[in-house]
Design a protein around this motif. Structure first.
Motif, PDB file in Angstrom:
ATOM      1  N   SER A 167     -94.384   0.337  45.829  1.00  0.00           N
ATOM      2  CA  SER A 167     -94.828   1.715  45.671  1.00  0.00           C
ATOM      3  C   SER A 167     -95.165   2.254  47.046  1.00  0.00           C
ATOM      4  O   SER A 167     -96.264   2.062  47.558  1.00  0.00           O
ATOM      5  CB  SER A 167     -96.053   1.789  44.742  1.00  0.00           C
ATOM      6  OG  SER A 167     -96.494   3.123  44.615  1.00  0.00           O
ATOM      7  N   SER A 169     -94.278   5.825  49.471  1.00  0.00           N
ATOM      8  CA  SER A 169     -93.673   7.155  49.439  1.00  0.00           C
ATOM      9  C   SER A 169     -92.461   7.270  50.367  1.00  0.00           C
ATOM     10  O   SER A 169     -91.462   7.909  50.023  1.00  0.00           O
ATOM     11  CB  SER A 169     -94.712   8.221  49.807  1.00  0.00           C
ATOM     12  OG  SER A 169     -95.242   7.987  51.106  1.00  0.00           O
ATOM     13  N   SER A 172     -89.560   5.426  48.725  1.00  0.00           N
ATOM     14  CA  SER A 172     -89.069   6.206  47.584  1.00  0.00           C
ATOM     15  C   SER A 172     -88.270   7.415  48.053  1.00  0.00           C
ATOM     16  O   SER A 172     -87.252   7.768  47.451  1.00  0.00           O
ATOM     17  CB  SER A 172     -90.245   6.665  46.714  1.00  0.00           C
ATOM     18  OG  SER A 172     -90.888   5.563  46.113  1.00  0.00           O
ATOM     19  N   HIS A 173     -88.746   8.048  49.142  1.00  0.00           N
ATOM     20  CA  HIS A 173     -88.029   9.198  49.700  1.00  0.00           C
ATOM     21  C   HIS A 173     -86.647   8.772  50.182  1.00  0.00           C
ATOM     22  O   HIS A 173     -85.645   9.467  49.946  1.00  0.00           O
ATOM     23  CB  HIS A 173     -88.837   9.791  50.854  1.00  0.00           C
ATOM     24  CG  HIS A 173     -88.368  11.130  51.297  1.00  0.00           C
ATOM     25  ND1 HIS A 173     -88.898  11.793  52.383  1.00  0.00           N
ATOM     26  CD2 HIS A 173     -87.393  11.958  50.819  1.00  0.00           C
ATOM     27  CE1 HIS A 173     -88.282  12.944  52.559  1.00  0.00           C
ATOM     28  NE2 HIS A 173     -87.350  13.064  51.627  1.00  0.00           N
TER      29      HIS A 173
END
Length: 311
Positions: A167, A169, A172-173
């Protein structure tokens, strides 16, 4: 002939009823692996780089993706396709309730949920996007196509990251952009197949800009006026998203390297780069026979990418 350069930094039909148990339910893991090997060889190559205990889950998610992507070509009409999608909506709910249907992919997904957290939201999002595709496989704008890509390929990458308990960011981006690049290159490579079946996968705003007449593409292939320019524009967009995904790892202390824990997920970028490179060599003629032949060096490129932690 104009030579173009990118900025450097066809499935078989399978028909079966989902109302009855499908052959393979006795060995779901093997069924999923065989399905991916047959219909998504590039993803099959990445499987061995996942942790052994999560490998079955990886192939289950990839088989789920293949299953939904091929519904459009394996049903005789949209209503049957919608019934298949409803089966999978019910299956996802059943998996969450520990009552998976006797379908090998559903059983394998259920087993995967016992080991990892796989958000049902992303599974449902993929189903909804494929359901919409059955109704209309064409896109008026690039924004519409990218939304579809985010809902399918990117959502699958999110699921794989979740399976790895990651997890972050930035990661994930990067996965979001890679998923878009993956969808665009897959559509470009499959454009000849879709054209034979009377479907235009390049967004209308791009074909209109270059004066492409769909019927000419269906009849003449690479001889259709403007199709090479349209392909070049879509390939450039795919390349931009690939480069953006790569650039994410030049920030946040990654030093340009993908973290070892998530590198298996980002091996999906290797076939994307490979397809775009081969398309560039063919001067963006998607109908070139060389693009329909599997690159025998791809397994080596995947292996190398994993160990240098770049894609």
């Amino acid at each position: 002939m104009t030579t173009r350069h990118l900025n450097k930094v066809a499935f078989g039909r399978r028909v079966y009823s989902t109302a009855r148990p499908v052959a393979g339910a006795e060995n779901p893991a093997q069924y999923c692996l065989d399905l991916v090997r047959k219909h998504d060889y590039e993803s099959y190559l990445a499987g061995p780089f996942y942790p052994a205990e999560l490998r079955t889950g990886y192939y289950a998610l990839k088989a789920f993706s293949v299953e939904l992507a091929t519904v459009q070509d394996s049903v005789s009409n949209a209503m049957i396709g919608q019934m298949r999608m409803q089966f999978w909506r019910d299956a996802v709910k059943g998996i969450a309730d520990d009552r998976p249907p006797r379908h090998p992919i559903a059983l394998a997904l259920h087993e995967a949920t016992q080991k990892s957290r796989l958000p049902s939201y992303h599974l449902k999002r993929i189903i909804d996007a494929r359901d919409a595709e059955i109704q209309s496989s064409s896109h008026l704008t690039t924004d519409s196509l990218m939304t579809h890509a985010e809902s399918t390929s990117s959502s699958l990458l999110y699921l794989l990251l979740s399976m790895l308990s990651v997890s972050d960011s930035t990661v994930s981006h990067a996965a979001s952009h890679l998923g878009i690049a993956q969808t665009l290159t897959t559509l470009l490579r499959a454009l000849p197949y879709h054209a034979i079946n009377g479907r235009m996968v390049v967004p209308a705003e791009i074909t209109a800009k270059h004066g492409v007449v769909q019927e000419d593409v269906f009849r003449k292939g690479s001889g259709a006026r403007g199709i090479d320019e349209a392909v070049f524009e879509l390939a450039t967009l795919a390349n931009d998203h690939l480069n953006t995904a790569r650039s994410m790892f030049k920030e946040g202390g990654f030093e340009g390297k993908v973290p070892p824990t998530v590198m298996p997920v980002f091996l999906a970028g290797v076939p994307v780069a490979n397809i775009l490179g081969r398309l560039e060599k063919a001067n963006f003629d998607v109908f070139a026979p060389s693009l329909q032949v599997r690159d025998w060096l791809l397994p080596w490129h995947v292996w190398k990418s994993y160990y240098v932690r770049m894609f």
